[in-house]
Design an enzyme around this catalytic site. Structure first.
Site, PDB file in Angstrom:
ATOM      1  N   GLY A   1       0.837  -1.189   0.000  1.00  0.00           N
ATOM      2  CA  GLY A   1       0.000   0.000   0.000  1.00  0.00           C
ATOM      3  C   GLY A   1       0.874   1.241   0.000  1.00  0.00           C
ATOM      4  O   GLY A   1       2.102   1.151  -0.113  1.00  0.00           O
TER       5      GLY A   1
ATOM      6  N   MET B   1       2.433   5.031   1.594  1.00  0.00           N
ATOM      7  CA  MET B   1       2.996   5.424   2.878  1.00  0.00           C
ATOM      8  C   MET B   1       1.866   5.772   3.849  1.00  0.00           C
ATOM      9  O   MET B   1       0.776   6.172   3.439  1.00  0.00           O
ATOM     10  CB  MET B   1       3.938   6.618   2.722  1.00  0.00           C
ATOM     11  CG  MET B   1       5.176   6.299   1.907  1.00  0.00           C
ATOM     12  SD  MET B   1       6.394   7.634   1.889  1.00  0.00           S
ATOM     13  CE  MET B   1       7.005   7.585   3.576  1.00  0.00           C
TER      14      MET B   1
ATOM     15  N   LYS C   1       1.680  -0.549   7.014  1.00  0.00           N
ATOM     16  CA  LYS C   1       2.226  -1.807   6.488  1.00  0.00           C
ATOM     17  C   LYS C   1       3.165  -2.484   7.484  1.00  0.00           C
ATOM     18  O   LYS C   1       3.049  -3.673   7.744  1.00  0.00           O
ATOM     19  CB  LYS C   1       2.962  -1.550   5.161  1.00  0.00           C
ATOM     20  CG  LYS C   1       2.100  -0.929   4.080  1.00  0.00           C
ATOM     21  CD  LYS C   1       2.888  -0.649   2.818  1.00  0.00           C
ATOM     22  CE  LYS C   1       4.029   0.326   3.036  1.00  0.00           C
ATOM     23  NZ  LYS C   1       3.573   1.654   3.525  1.00  0.00           N
TER      24      LYS C   1
ATOM     25  N   GLU D   1      10.162  -3.249   4.104  1.00  0.00           N
ATOM     26  CA  GLU D   1      10.660  -2.281   3.115  1.00  0.00           C
ATOM     27  C   GLU D   1      11.204  -2.982   1.862  1.00  0.00           C
ATOM     28  O   GLU D   1      12.274  -2.669   1.347  1.00  0.00           O
ATOM     29  CB  GLU D   1      11.736  -1.384   3.732  1.00  0.00           C
ATOM     30  CG  GLU D   1      11.294  -0.618   4.961  1.00  0.00           C
ATOM     31  CD  GLU D   1      10.234   0.445   4.679  1.00  0.00           C
ATOM     32  OE1 GLU D   1       9.932   0.685   3.495  1.00  0.00           O
ATOM     33  OE2 GLU D   1       9.717   1.035   5.644  1.00  0.00           O
TER      34      GLU D   1
ATOM     35  N   LYS E   1      14.254   8.467  -2.055  1.00  0.00           N
ATOM     36  CA  LYS E   1      14.610   9.575  -1.164  1.00  0.00           C
ATOM     37  C   LYS E   1      14.065   9.217   0.211  1.00  0.00           C
ATOM     38  O   LYS E   1      12.856   9.286   0.448  1.00  0.00           O
ATOM     39  CB  LYS E   1      14.039  10.906  -1.649  1.00  0.00           C
ATOM     40  CG  LYS E   1      14.515  12.101  -0.816  1.00  0.00           C
ATOM     41  CD  LYS E   1      14.030  13.405  -1.419  1.00  0.00           C
ATOM     42  CE  LYS E   1      14.532  14.605  -0.624  1.00  0.00           C
ATOM     43  NZ  LYS E   1      16.017  14.719  -0.636  1.00  0.00           N
ATOM     44  N   ILE E   2      14.960   8.789   1.091  1.00  0.00           N
ATOM     45  CA  ILE E   2      14.543   8.326   2.407  1.00  0.00           C
ATOM     46  C   ILE E   2      14.003   9.499   3.210  1.00  0.00           C
ATOM     47  O   ILE E   2      14.628  10.552   3.312  1.00  0.00           O
ATOM     48  CB  ILE E   2      15.714   7.672   3.165  1.00  0.00           C
ATOM     49  CG1 ILE E   2      16.315   6.531   2.331  1.00  0.00           C
ATOM     50  CG2 ILE E   2      15.247   7.151   4.518  1.00  0.00           C
ATOM     51  CD1 ILE E   2      15.372   5.399   2.057  1.00  0.00           C
TER      52      ILE E   2
END
EC number: 2.7.1.21
Length: 223
Positions: A19, A21, A25, A97, A180-181
């Site tokens: 799904g 952000m 999850k 992740e 892009k963390i």
């Protein structure tokens, strides 16, 4: 004596939790793994090192967390399981992740399931462009069970299915780097209607023409 259950029969399968952000999850992955403790089912969690938001654990935005093994690449998961560090009583492998791994994670998940492990995977289904993120499209094919979660749209409160990236208040351009963390400083969850990506290319030659045509048609109806 170990309890007899589905996890003790050496029948493996793959579960996929996905799904946008802010959909919960990781929280769902942690919930599924945590409940195994009541049945004395051993599990182990892996995460990619590129995710630096938490070190040596997976952590949900609700504050729940579990210890994890950090790996650079998908094959390292198999290497760890073959090492002396691995507990042979482990029945379930969690992977968080997953979008940050390459397509080799699909083979790893399949090999684990074919050899009796239950593999529970969580990750983003789409990148900020609204396109399949990393190996996720293939994992949809390989998974035996798929749970697709939604968030709440930051703009209108509808069910959110997309992750929107903004830098300094401006929508990220289609040609920006995929990875892009970050968290709420860059991202928000939005519905399809409020998902905007400047300079997105179209494969079909008449797509832009249709969009302009339909906008004009709607505008004329409102006059």
């Amino acid at each position: 004596m170990a309890k007899v259950n589905a996890f003790s029969k050496k029948i493996g399968w793959i579960e996929l939790i996905t799904g946008p952000m802010f959909a919960g999850k990781t929280a769902e992955l942690i919930r599924r793994l945590h409940r195994l403790e009541y049945a004395d089912v051993k599990y182990l969690v892996f995460k990619p090192k590129i995710d630096t938001r938490s070190i040596r654990n997976i952590q949900s935005r609700t504050g729940t967390s579990l210890p994890s093994v950090e790996v650079e690449s998908a094959p390292e998961i198999l290497n760890y399981i073959m090492s002396n560090s691995f507990n042979d009583e482990t029945k379930v492998i969690g992977i968080d992740e997953v979008q940050f791994f390459d397509d080799r994670i699909c083979e790893v998940a399949n090999i684990l399931a074919e050899n009796g492990f239950v593999v529970i995977i969580s990750g983003l289904d789409k990148n900020f462009k609204g396109e399949p993120f990393g190996p996720i499209a293939k994992l949809f094919t390989y998974a035996d069970k798929i749970t697709k979660l939604t968030a709440i749209c930051n703009e209108c409160g509808a069910e959110a299915t997309h992750s929107l990236r903004k830098i300094d208040g401006k929508h990220a351009d289609y040609n920006d780097d995929i990875v892009k963390i970050g968290c709420q400083e860059f991202y928000s969850a939005v519905c399809r209607h409020h998902h905007k990506v400047p300079n997105r290319p179209y494969l079909n030659s008449n797509s832009e023409e249709f969009i302009k045509f339909f906008k004009n048609k709607k505008r004329n109806k409102n006059i």
